[in-house]
Design a protein around this motif. Structure first.
Motif, PDB file in Angstrom:
ATOM      1  N   SER A  29       0.846  -1.198   0.000  1.00 58.36           N
ATOM      2  CA  SER A  29       0.000   0.000   0.000  1.00 58.36           C
ATOM      3  C   SER A  29       0.878   1.244   0.000  1.00 58.36           C
ATOM      4  N   GLU A  30       0.240   2.391  -0.215  1.00 62.79           N
ATOM      5  CA  GLU A  30       0.953   3.659  -0.147  1.00 62.79           C
ATOM      6  C   GLU A  30       1.509   3.893   1.257  1.00 62.79           C
ATOM      7  N   VAL A  69       6.759  -4.966  -5.249  1.00 62.39           N
ATOM      8  CA  VAL A  69       5.412  -4.400  -5.368  1.00 62.39           C
ATOM      9  C   VAL A  69       4.365  -5.503  -5.260  1.00 62.39           C
ATOM     10  N   GLU A  70       3.506  -5.407  -4.240  1.00 60.10           N
ATOM     11  CA  GLU A  70       2.485  -6.423  -4.001  1.00 60.10           C
ATOM     12  C   GLU A  70       1.127  -5.790  -3.707  1.00 60.10           C
ATOM     13  N   GLU A  87      -9.839  -1.140 -12.792  1.00 57.41           N
ATOM     14  CA  GLU A  87      -8.578  -0.837 -12.114  1.00 57.41           C
ATOM     15  C   GLU A  87      -8.019  -2.088 -11.448  1.00 57.41           C
ATOM     16  N   ALA A  88      -6.700  -2.174 -11.422  1.00 59.37           N
ATOM     17  CA  ALA A  88      -6.036  -3.268 -10.723  1.00 59.37           C
ATOM     18  C   ALA A  88      -4.846  -2.734  -9.944  1.00 59.37           C
ATOM     19  N   GLY A  89      -4.600  -3.338  -8.783  1.00 59.32           N
ATOM     20  CA  GLY A  89      -3.411  -3.007  -8.015  1.00 59.32           C
ATOM     21  C   GLY A  89      -2.172  -3.450  -8.757  1.00 59.32           C
ATOM     22  N   ALA A  90      -1.073  -2.726  -8.550  1.00 61.77           N
ATOM     23  CA  ALA A  90       0.156  -2.983  -9.307  1.00 61.77           C
ATOM     24  C   ALA A  90       0.733  -4.367  -9.047  1.00 61.77           C
ATOM     25  N   GLY A  91       0.383  -4.985  -7.940  1.00 60.54           N
ATOM     26  CA  GLY A  91       0.931  -6.300  -7.630  1.00 60.54           C
ATOM     27  C   GLY A  91       0.144  -7.459  -8.203  1.00 60.54           C
ATOM     28  N   GLU A  92      -0.988  -7.174  -8.832  1.00 60.98           N
ATOM     29  CA  GLU A  92      -1.798  -8.244  -9.412  1.00 60.98           C
ATOM     30  C   GLU A  92      -1.100  -8.887 -10.607  1.00 60.98           C
ATOM     31  N   ASN A  93      -1.247 -10.196 -10.746  1.00 65.81           N
ATOM     32  CA  ASN A  93      -0.718 -10.907 -11.904  1.00 65.81           C
ATOM     33  C   ASN A  93      -1.445 -10.446 -13.158  1.00 65.81           C
TER      34      ASN A  93
END
Length: 346
Positions: A29-30, A69-70, A87-93
């Motif tokens: 997270s930030e 990054v997770e 939208e997707a979090g940067a750690g998503e495959n």
């Protein structure tokens, strides 16, 4: 914020190269990045952002602080009459995210199926395959300035996308390489969906199946089949995917190469230039299946370099780069073209 010391990185790079991170911080997270800035020991140290590790070659232990990054999460941000914004979090495959969008009924990313790596790495490389590039579906991204801790948002123009390129791959001026960490990425998926089918492999699938108007799911399945047939699974044979960019040349340069070897594989681009198939150039120079130590050119696709040593005796980053440079020299001497590597060398 989870901080680990002396962390083996073999499982965090798809080549399976042995290396260690002196310090590794898991970023979910930030808030983790804010905590990092407040840590007196870590705040001033150089940083290296690590996503899925599918586009790097490690040539030794990593001394900068590795930011793994997770950041998780997948969601529909907005819906209009014309499009879905997801939208997707940067750690998503990445591949799992593409599959999720189709499961939710949001087509548009199917041509980018089975590309290894994370969502956060996708705009850095401006990933692309089978006629679609990330920039074609991009809405915006959120990132954090690692120097100031400030969050910011970039649109497509601000990302300065190019062929396997973006502002995140450049230093100095407006370049953000080493300065920013992407936390979330948003995509614009139009409801007026049209299939992108202008590639020979997809045309062959249409002919073989008799399906003239495939759905997004059908294209997704076809591309998974095509990629699995051509490219090695990193879980089985270590690799970083396509190792070299397909070079772009002028019409005159292409004509000169055709005059010398009419079998050359090329694609005419809308701007009047010509894209050459780097894999064909490498194969034409006789590199398919050859090796340097435990680094080798994949026998089914010359564009891919692989780790033939497995987990017990893996290729080193030095062997990979020695092989890559030898290929560059060979292609340049025969065709006058200097191939540019895709992976980041660390």
């Amino acid at each position: 914020m989870l901080i680990e010391k002396n962390v083996p990185l073999r499982g965090y790079n798809s080549f399976g190269i042995h290396a260690r991170a002196h310090t590794l911080v898991r970023v979910t997270s930030e808030a983790d990045l804010q905590a990092l800035r407040e840590d007196a020991l870590l705040a001033t140290q150089p940083k290296f952002v690590l996503g899925g590790g599918s586009n790097i070659v490690l040539t030794g232990d990593v001394k900068p602080v590795v930011l793994k990054v997770e950041v998780p999460g997948k969601r529909l941000v907005a819906e209009t009459d014309k499009a879905w914004i997801v939208e997707a979090g940067a750690g998503e495959n990445w591949h799992d995210f593409v599959a999720w969008t189709l499961d939710q009924g949001y087509p548009g990313l199917e041509n980018l199926a089975l590309i290894p790596g994370t969502v956060g790495a996708s705009p850095v490389q401006n990933i692309g395959a089978y006629g679609v590039e990330l920039q074609d579906r991009f809405e915006a991204l959120d990132a954090v300035d690692l120097q100031t801790g400030q969050s910011f948002t970039l649109n497509a123009a601000q990302c300065a996308f190019g062929y396997r390129d973006s502002v995140f791959k450049h230093q100095g001026g407006l370049g953000l390489e080493g300065r920013a960490l992407i936390t979330r990425v948003r995509f614009h998926l139009t409801k007026a969906w049209k299939p992108v089918l202008g590639y020979l492999d997809l045309e062959k699938k249409m002919a073989a199946t008799g399906v003239a108007a495939p759905s997004a799911r059908q294209i997704f399945d076809w591309i998974c089949e095509i990629r699995r047939a051509k490219l090695p699974d990193p879980q089985v044979i270590g690799n970083a995917g396509s190792f070299f960019k397909n070079p772009t040349v002028s019409t005159e340069q292409c004509a000169d190469i055709i005059a010398r070897d009419p079998r050359v594989v090329y694609y005419q681009l809308a701007n009047g230039t010509v894209k050459l198939a780097a894999g064909w150039l490498i194969d034409a120079c006789g590199w398919k299946g050859k090796s340097v130590g435990n680094a080798a050119v994949y026998e089914k696709q010359a564009l891919v370099l692989v780790n033939r040593g497995g987990a017990e005796n893996p290729a080193t980053g030095g062997e990979v780069m020695t092989l890559a440079k030898a290929i560059q020299t060979s292609v340049y001497e025969r065709f006058g073209i200097l191939l540019e590597p895709e992976p980041v060398v660390v």
